[in-house]
Enzyme design. Structure first.
Site, PDB file in Angstrom:
ATOM      1  N   ASP A  17      14.786  63.534   3.620  1.00  0.00           N
ATOM      2  CA  ASP A  17      15.058  62.184   4.134  1.00  0.00           C
ATOM      3  C   ASP A  17      15.234  61.311   2.899  1.00  0.00           C
ATOM      4  O   ASP A  17      14.300  61.176   2.096  1.00  0.00           O
ATOM      5  CB  ASP A  17      13.870  61.710   4.981  1.00  0.00           C
ATOM      6  CG  ASP A  17      14.057  60.292   5.520  1.00  0.00           C
ATOM      7  OD1 ASP A  17      14.836  59.526   4.928  1.00  0.00           O
ATOM      8  OD2 ASP A  17      13.421  59.967   6.525  1.00  0.00           O
TER       9      ASP A  17
ATOM     10  N   SER B  85      33.517  54.105   1.213  1.00  0.00           N
ATOM     11  CA  SER B  85      34.133  53.685   2.476  1.00  0.00           C
ATOM     12  C   SER B  85      35.080  52.533   2.193  1.00  0.00           C
ATOM     13  O   SER B  85      34.883  51.769   1.247  1.00  0.00           O
ATOM     14  CB  SER B  85      33.034  53.229   3.421  1.00  0.00           C
ATOM     15  OG  SER B  85      33.583  52.542   4.511  1.00  0.00           O
TER      16      SER B  85
ATOM     17  N   TYR C 103      26.563  46.568   6.528  1.00  0.00           N
ATOM     18  CA  TYR C 103      27.121  47.878   6.163  1.00  0.00           C
ATOM     19  C   TYR C 103      28.010  47.722   4.925  1.00  0.00           C
ATOM     20  O   TYR C 103      27.886  48.489   3.961  1.00  0.00           O
ATOM     21  CB  TYR C 103      27.932  48.463   7.337  1.00  0.00           C
ATOM     22  CG  TYR C 103      28.648  49.747   6.988  1.00  0.00           C
ATOM     23  CD1 TYR C 103      27.942  50.927   6.800  1.00  0.00           C
ATOM     24  CD2 TYR C 103      30.035  49.771   6.814  1.00  0.00           C
ATOM     25  CE1 TYR C 103      28.594  52.108   6.465  1.00  0.00           C
ATOM     26  CE2 TYR C 103      30.698  50.943   6.481  1.00  0.00           C
ATOM     27  CZ  TYR C 103      29.968  52.110   6.313  1.00  0.00           C
ATOM     28  OH  TYR C 103      30.614  53.273   5.969  1.00  0.00           O
TER      29      TYR C 103
ATOM     30  N   LYS D 216      27.725  49.293   1.123  1.00  0.00           N
ATOM     31  CA  LYS D 216      28.778  50.132   0.533  1.00  0.00           C
ATOM     32  C   LYS D 216      29.376  49.483  -0.720  1.00  0.00           C
ATOM     33  O   LYS D 216      29.736  50.171  -1.668  1.00  0.00           O
ATOM     34  CB  LYS D 216      29.866  50.441   1.571  1.00  0.00           C
ATOM     35  CG  LYS D 216      29.402  51.392   2.675  1.00  0.00           C
ATOM     36  CD  LYS D 216      29.052  52.765   2.086  1.00  0.00           C
ATOM     37  CE  LYS D 216      28.874  53.844   3.112  1.00  0.00           C
ATOM     38  NZ  LYS D 216      28.471  55.135   2.532  1.00  0.00           N
TER      39      LYS D 216
HETATM   40  N1  LIG Z   1      33.066  58.369   9.915  1.00  0.00           N
HETATM   41  C1  LIG Z   1      33.705  57.352   9.354  1.00  0.00           C
HETATM   42  O1  LIG Z   1      34.609  56.746   9.942  1.00  0.00           O
HETATM   43  C2  LIG Z   1      33.376  56.958   7.935  1.00  0.00           C
HETATM   44  C3  LIG Z   1      34.268  56.094   7.266  1.00  0.00           C
HETATM   45  C4  LIG Z   1      33.989  55.721   5.954  1.00  0.00           C
HETATM   46  C5  LIG Z   1      32.840  56.206   5.329  1.00  0.00           C
HETATM   47  N2  LIG Z   1      31.989  57.021   6.016  1.00  0.00           N
HETATM   48  C6  LIG Z   1      30.782  57.454   5.327  1.00  0.00           C
HETATM   49  O2  LIG Z   1      30.637  58.868   5.447  1.00  0.00           O
HETATM   50  C7  LIG Z   1      29.265  59.197   5.321  1.00  0.00           C
HETATM   51  C8  LIG Z   1      28.901  60.238   6.360  1.00  0.00           C
HETATM   52  O3  LIG Z   1      29.121  59.706   7.647  1.00  0.00           O
HETATM   53  P1  LIG Z   1      29.663  60.587   8.865  1.00  0.00           P
HETATM   54  O4  LIG Z   1      30.957  59.997   9.288  1.00  0.00           O
HETATM   55  O5  LIG Z   1      29.601  62.016   8.524  1.00  0.00           O
HETATM   56  O6  LIG Z   1      28.593  60.156   9.984  1.00  0.00           O
HETATM   57  P2  LIG Z   1      27.474  60.944  10.775  1.00  0.00           P
HETATM   58  O7  LIG Z   1      28.066  62.118  11.481  1.00  0.00           O
HETATM   59  O8  LIG Z   1      26.776  59.904  11.590  1.00  0.00           O
HETATM   60  O9  LIG Z   1      26.507  61.488   9.637  1.00  0.00           O
HETATM   61  C9  LIG Z   1      25.534  60.693   8.999  1.00  0.00           C
HETATM   62  C10 LIG Z   1      24.497  61.623   8.427  1.00  0.00           C
HETATM   63  O10 LIG Z   1      23.546  60.882   7.670  1.00  0.00           O
HETATM   64  C11 LIG Z   1      22.268  61.408   8.009  1.00  0.00           C
HETATM   65  N3  LIG Z   1      21.197  60.490   7.721  1.00  0.00           N
HETATM   66  C12 LIG Z   1      20.963  59.267   8.258  1.00  0.00           C
HETATM   67  N4  LIG Z   1      19.837  58.744   7.744  1.00  0.00           N
HETATM   68  C13 LIG Z   1      19.339  59.655   6.873  1.00  0.00           C
HETATM   69  C14 LIG Z   1      18.206  59.714   6.039  1.00  0.00           C
HETATM   70  N5  LIG Z   1      17.322  58.713   5.993  1.00  0.00           N
HETATM   71  N6  LIG Z   1      18.034  60.808   5.251  1.00  0.00           N
HETATM   72  C15 LIG Z   1      18.884  61.829   5.285  1.00  0.00           C
HETATM   73  N7  LIG Z   1      19.990  61.856   6.073  1.00  0.00           N
HETATM   74  C16 LIG Z   1      20.203  60.774   6.854  1.00  0.00           C
HETATM   75  C17 LIG Z   1      22.362  61.704   9.491  1.00  0.00           C
HETATM   76  O11 LIG Z   1      21.292  62.552   9.887  1.00  0.00           O
HETATM   77  P3  LIG Z   1      20.651  62.529  11.358  1.00  0.00           P
HETATM   78  O12 LIG Z   1      21.442  63.536  12.164  1.00  0.00           O
HETATM   79  O13 LIG Z   1      19.242  62.958  11.155  1.00  0.00           O
HETATM   80  O14 LIG Z   1      20.786  61.137  11.898  1.00  0.00           O
HETATM   81  C18 LIG Z   1      23.717  62.382   9.530  1.00  0.00           C
HETATM   82  O15 LIG Z   1      23.652  63.739   9.143  1.00  0.00           O
HETATM   83  C19 LIG Z   1      28.531  57.853   5.401  1.00  0.00           C
HETATM   84  O16 LIG Z   1      28.187  57.471   4.078  1.00  0.00           O
HETATM   85  C20 LIG Z   1      29.537  56.873   5.945  1.00  0.00           C
HETATM   86  O17 LIG Z   1      29.280  55.561   5.499  1.00  0.00           O
HETATM   87  C21 LIG Z   1      32.234  57.416   7.300  1.00  0.00           C
END
Ligand SMILES: NC(=O)c1ccc[n+]([C@@H]2O[C@H](COP(=O)([O-])OP(=O)(O)OC[C@H]3O[C@@H](n4cnc5c(N)ncnc54)[C@H](OP(=O)(O)O)[C@@H]3O)[C@@H](O)[C@H]2O)c1
Length: 290
Positions: A64, A137, A150, A154
């Site tokens: 975490d 992002s 957010y 970022k």
């Molecule tokens: N998807 C988009 O459109 C998008 C766009 C731009 C940037 N991003 C960036 O991409 C990254 C990954 O996002 P994603 O799209 O893959 O979303 P996601 O599927 O919601 O994944 C987020 C991950 O972060 C984990 N997490 C949250 N809090 C945590 C903590 N305290 N310690 C360890 N792990 C933790 C979550 O684990 P749990 O399962 O335990 O909650 C989950 O595995 C983020 O930095 C996001 O800002 C995403």
């Protein structure tokens, strides 16, 4: 040849999960993957995606990023560390965000990322090699309405990475930001979002609520029309992992650099703010700022 050892955060879903699956399933078994997640009860999804044949290239650890003890425990279980990727989101009118929720976003996206890097840095510096990849992002490159905290998290991570990269180049450690636009993950569903109709929105004025509703429509349409698949993002991560001299910034989509240029070409004016506003609220005829 020694395997490249890669540590990935947030492997329970989304980009972290896809990256862990791709690297652990590499046909040449180039990588040893330490896939971390804060809740090990979610590990079946990852295990289900990695064939038995490749299980020796995958270790799953609890981590975490807001808990230093768990970061240090994970660190002590690996030999080298190179990749970092995770994050959470928060969306809604600023008036209704609680201090606790805002703190949590900054804890994970900003301090969690920094704390993770901090734990692995001494070993990497001692080895005088390694790579740190952070998921950036579009929300870290320009502001997005109703995403103030957010975006703040970022933007802040951009500043932290830029600053650190200046030092790390003296240690042969490459820092890269992988800048993503919308990606097809559970991110939008997982993030803490004020839903229309929530009681918390009762205190928000009608004009703001109208803008918020239009923003939510814009978001839904944008994800529907333009979101990339996690495999596309993983390809960009792989370029950064495999490049002999990785770039500092990688844009996952060609749509992102023009937005950044729009901002940097007239940094002092409101033209950029108007342009973003027109993109998101295209029919807006509201009075423009000077
Ligand atoms: N998807 C988009 O459109 C998008 C766009 C731009 C940037 N991003 C960036 O991409 C990254 C990954 O996002 P994603 O799209 O893959 O979303 P996601 O599927 O919601 O994944 C987020 C991950 O972060 C984990 N997490 C949250 N809090 C945590 C903590 N305290 N310690 C360890 N792990 C933790 C979550 O684990 P749990 O399962 O335990 O909650 C989950 O595995 C983020 O930095 C996001 O800002 C995403």
């Amino acid at each position: 040849m020694d395997k490249k050892v890669v540590l990935i955060t947030g492997c329970s879903s989304g980009i972290g999960l896809s990256l862990a699956v791709r690297l652990a399933s590499d046909p040449e078994k180039t990588y040893k993957v330490y896939a971390t997640m804060r809740n090990l009860a979610k590990k079946e999804r990852l295990l289900g995606c990695v064939r038995e044949l490749h299980r020796d290239t995958l270790d799953i650890l609890q981590m975490d990023v807001t808990n230093q003890q768990s970061i240090l425990q994970a660190r002590d279980s690996v030999v080298e560390k190179r990749v970092d990727i995770l994050g959470v989101g928060l969306m809604g009118p600023l008036e209704v965000q609680s201090l606790d929720t805002m703190r949590q976003i900054l804890e994970v996206n900003l301090l969690g990322t920094i704390q993770t890097i901090q734990a692995f840095l001494p070993d990497m510096k001692a080895q005088c090699q390694g790579r740190i990849l952070v998921t950036g992002s579009i929300g870290g490159l320009h502001g997005l309405p109703f995403n103030e905290v957010y975006c703040a998290s970022k933007f802040a991570i951009e500043g932290a990475c830029e600053s650190l990269a200046i030092v790390l180049q003296h240690f042969n450690i490459h820092m890269s930001l992988i800048e993503c636009g919308p990606v097809n993950t559970d991110f939008l569903d997982n993030q803490q979002k004020a839903e229309l109709g929530d009681a918390s929105l009762d205190q928000v004025d009608a004009a703001t609520l109208d803008l918020y509703e239009r923003y939510l429509h814009h978001c839904t349409a944008m994800f529907h029309n333009a979101a990339q698949d996690t495999e596309d993002i993983v390809k960009v991560f792989l370029s950064a992992i495999q490049a002999s001299r990785p770039a500092f910034r990688y844009y996952t989509s060609g749509a992102l650099p023009p937005l950044v240029r729009l901002k940097t070409s007239a940094p002092e004016g409101c033209r950029f703010i108007r342009a973003i506003s027109q993109l998101i609220f295209p029919t807006d005829t509201a009075e423009q700022p000077p």
